[in-house]
Design an enzyme around this catalytic site. Structure first.
Site, PDB file in Angstrom:
ATOM      1  N   GLY A 218      30.009  37.398  32.358  1.00 12.20           N
ATOM      2  CA  GLY A 218      30.770  36.631  33.329  1.00 12.20           C
ATOM      3  C   GLY A 218      31.191  35.296  32.749  1.00 12.20           C
ATOM      4  O   GLY A 218      31.615  34.415  33.486  1.00 12.20           O
ATOM      5  N   GLY A 261      32.528  40.593  27.712  1.00 10.63           N
ATOM      6  CA  GLY A 261      33.761  41.275  27.321  1.00 10.63           C
ATOM      7  C   GLY A 261      34.857  40.235  27.173  1.00 10.63           C
ATOM      8  O   GLY A 261      35.295  39.895  26.079  1.00 10.63           O
ATOM      9  N   ARG A 298      46.684  43.292  35.760  1.00 13.28           N
ATOM     10  CA  ARG A 298      45.848  42.217  36.314  1.00 13.28           C
ATOM     11  C   ARG A 298      46.575  41.304  37.311  1.00 13.28           C
ATOM     12  O   ARG A 298      46.009  40.977  38.354  1.00 13.28           O
ATOM     13  CB  ARG A 298      45.198  41.411  35.197  1.00 13.28           C
ATOM     14  CG  ARG A 298      44.292  42.269  34.304  1.00 13.28           C
ATOM     15  CD  ARG A 298      43.544  41.453  33.270  1.00 13.28           C
ATOM     16  NE  ARG A 298      42.446  40.724  33.854  1.00 13.28           N
ATOM     17  CZ  ARG A 298      42.419  39.433  34.091  1.00 13.28           C
ATOM     18  NH1 ARG A 298      43.457  38.702  33.777  1.00 13.28           N
ATOM     19  NH2 ARG A 298      41.385  38.869  34.633  1.00 13.28           N
ATOM     20  N   CYS A 328      59.062  50.922  39.821  1.00 14.42           N
ATOM     21  CA  CYS A 328      59.843  50.996  41.047  1.00 14.42           C
ATOM     22  C   CYS A 328      59.012  50.731  42.295  1.00 14.42           C
ATOM     23  O   CYS A 328      58.852  51.592  43.168  1.00 14.42           O
ATOM     24  CB  CYS A 328      60.546  52.339  41.113  1.00 14.42           C
ATOM     25  SG  CYS A 328      61.760  52.424  39.795  1.00 14.42           S
ATOM     26  N   TYR A 356      40.826  43.620  29.576  1.00 17.03           N
ATOM     27  CA  TYR A 356      41.252  44.333  30.793  1.00 17.03           C
ATOM     28  C   TYR A 356      42.769  44.432  30.902  1.00 17.03           C
ATOM     29  O   TYR A 356      43.321  44.357  32.002  1.00 17.03           O
ATOM     30  CB  TYR A 356      40.643  43.663  32.043  1.00 17.03           C
ATOM     31  CG  TYR A 356      39.153  43.506  31.907  1.00 17.03           C
ATOM     32  CD1 TYR A 356      38.326  44.631  31.971  1.00 17.03           C
ATOM     33  CD2 TYR A 356      38.568  42.269  31.654  1.00 17.03           C
ATOM     34  CE1 TYR A 356      36.966  44.508  31.800  1.00 17.03           C
ATOM     35  CE2 TYR A 356      37.202  42.150  31.480  1.00 17.03           C
ATOM     36  CZ  TYR A 356      36.414  43.280  31.558  1.00 17.03           C
ATOM     37  OH  TYR A 356      35.061  43.168  31.376  1.00 17.03           O
TER      38      TYR A 356
HETATM   39  C1  LIG Z   1      32.326  44.505  32.882  1.00 17.11           C
HETATM   40  C2  LIG Z   1      30.925  44.202  32.576  1.00 17.11           C
HETATM   41  C3  LIG Z   1      30.618  43.188  31.663  1.00 17.11           C
HETATM   42  C4  LIG Z   1      31.648  42.316  31.013  1.00 17.11           C
HETATM   43  O1  LIG Z   1      32.139  41.334  31.876  1.00 17.11           O
HETATM   44  P1  LIG Z   1      33.116  40.190  31.363  1.00 17.11           P
HETATM   45  O2  LIG Z   1      33.483  39.433  32.565  1.00 17.11           O
HETATM   46  O3  LIG Z   1      34.286  40.852  30.713  1.00 17.11           O
HETATM   47  O4  LIG Z   1      32.370  39.385  30.355  1.00 17.11           O
HETATM   48  C5  LIG Z   1      29.279  42.993  31.387  1.00 17.11           C
HETATM   49  N1  LIG Z   1      28.316  43.743  31.959  1.00 17.11           N
HETATM   50  C6  LIG Z   1      28.593  44.722  32.832  1.00 17.11           C
HETATM   51  C7  LIG Z   1      27.485  45.509  33.416  1.00 17.11           C
HETATM   52  C8  LIG Z   1      29.900  44.981  33.178  1.00 17.11           C
HETATM   53  O5  LIG Z   1      30.159  45.947  34.063  1.00 17.11           O
END
Ligand SMILES: *Cc1c(COP(=O)(O)O)cnc(C)c1O
Length: 407
Positions: A218, A261, A298, A328, A356
């Site tokens: 996060g 991520g 997104r 469309c 993403y």
């Molecule tokens: C998607 C996800 C992440 C990665 O989250 P980010 O916000 O992209 O860093 C980490 N752990 C779990 C379990 C996830 O589902």
């Protein structure tokens, strides 16, 4: 990688195209590792779902990262990239016992997020150690669409059900070797995150056989000027110290794990699309590009902001545009955005296109998914070809209805 490099990639590989800068990925990885340098054993599991191209996975493997996966297919991709199964963690939500068993058979660390599967898995496979996903009921994320820590969340086992977990562990004789939380995307306030980790430490102390604690992710990155981003260095400093103190009281050094991520790949990505049409209405100037939410969903899905630059005319006079796609139905990338003057044929570059974006792309409107290019070692490398008509027709069985009689 500068504008000229991006433009030459668009010329050579066509548009739309995703471009990722390996230097940025490496720099973010190193930034994370040094932020948590005080923790003795640190493991970064890159969250594959953010950007799952196999060359990206191989880059992370080379950096020494593990992987965080959410499906059997992501696990298989990771294994195909040559990642050691012991460095892969499987953190799915709502998948079948069969899928979890298949992943466990590959030697991948599984992470269970509900009591029902925990009991079934533990009864059948008491010798396979599992990690459990705890929901501390702390919402670190600011975006309600992607927050996963609140009380009604479908993610994790509630902190209030710890006695139940302990009973299952005792009854089945299974081993819990890790505890995990992922409070949601977008940590704005370190204090809130640290508060959630205290709940996780409290939980962790109840399990005797831990090898690691996984603090999820996060970590927020800036999407536009003035955005708050996670102060990773401050968090690293505080949490590492707290983690070391925990290890001391726990009696043993265990591993501190994270699974980012977005933090690792978001800013590395640029999405390049060409302007098909500039359309002036009574109130708005639309720039319509050769792409849409089929390639970058997104903004339409989450209302996300992606910076947009006209890299064909970077020094032009700024004007206001609504940038829209060719799908469309309502398909808006940005409203009322200041961009340097756009002429048909110009290439627009969307920033923060690493996480993403391609991984959420679809074939809606029967469009091809874009090519992907990795900028590495001063050169552009094609890492995924643009799709063709073959991909659109793949797997479809064609019925001819020759006997159909219309009365
Ligand atoms: C998607 C996800 C992440 C990665 O989250 P980010 O916000 O992209 O860093 C980490 N752990 C779990 C379990 C996830 O589902």
């Amino acid at each position: 990688m500068n504008n000229q490099d991006l433009l030459s990639i668009a010329r050579e590989h066509g548009s739309p195209v995703y471009v990722y800068d390996a230097n940025v990925i490496v720099a973010q990885y190193e930034r994370l590792v040094s932020a948590f340098a005080k923790a003795k054993n640190l493991r970064i599991h890159y969250a594959v779902k953010a950007l799952s191209n196999i060359s990206i996975l191989k880059l992370f493997k080379q950096l020494g990262a593990g992987l965080d996966t959410v499906s059997l297919q992501e696990v298989e991709l990771g294994l195909a990239a040559g990642v050691d199964p012991k460095k892969i963690i499987f953190t799915p939500n709502g998948v079948s016992l069969e899928e979890i068993e298949k992943v466990a058979e590959k030697g991948v660390q599984i992470n269970i997020d509900n009591l029902s599967i925990l009991e079934q898995f533990g009864s059948k496979h008491p010798r396979t150690p599992v990690c459990i996903r705890i929901n501390p009921h702390v919402m670190a994320g600011g975006n309600a669409n992607i927050s996963v820590g609140h009380i009604d969340s479908k993610f994790g086992i509630s902190i209030h059900q710890i006695p139940h977990i302990l009973r299952i562990v005792e009854n089945t004789g299974m081993t819990v070797n890790g505890v995990h939380m992922h409070t949601g995307s977008d940590i704005l306030d370190i204090g809130v995150f640290l508060y959630a980790t205290e709940i996780l430490f409290e939980t962790a102390a109840k399990f005797k056989d831990l090898e690691f604690i996984d603090f999820g992710s996060g970590f927020k990155v800036p999407y536009k000027e003035g955005d708050v981003s996670t102060d990773i260095e401050d968090l690293g400093e505080q949490l590492s110290e707290r983690f070391n103190a925990f290890c001391k009281s726990y009696g043993r050094d265990i591993t501190m794990a994270f699974e980012p991520g977005k933090f690792l790949v978001s800013e590395a990505g640029h999405f390049l699309a060409q302007v098909n049409v500039v359309k002036q209405t009574t109130s708005t100037v639309f720039a319509g590009v050769d792409s849409g939410f089929n390639h970058l969903i997104r903004p339409m899905l989450y209302g996300s902001y992606h910076g947009i630059k006209n890299i064909s005319n970077p020094g032009g006079k700024n004007r206001f545009y609504s940038v829209v796609g060719y799908i469309c139905e309502t398909d808006t990338f940005a409203n009322n955005r200041q961009i340097s003057e756009i002429t048909e044929g110009d290439i627009l570059s969307f920033s923060n296109a690493g996480a993403y974006c391609f991984s959420m792309a679809s074939n809606y409107n029967s469009r091809y998914r874009p090519a992907e290019v990795l900028w590495y070692d001063g050169a552009a490398h094609l890492i995924r070809e643009r799709e063709t008509m073959k991909d659109i027709l793949k797997g479809q069985h064609q019925l001819n209805f020759e006997e159909l009689v219309i009365s």
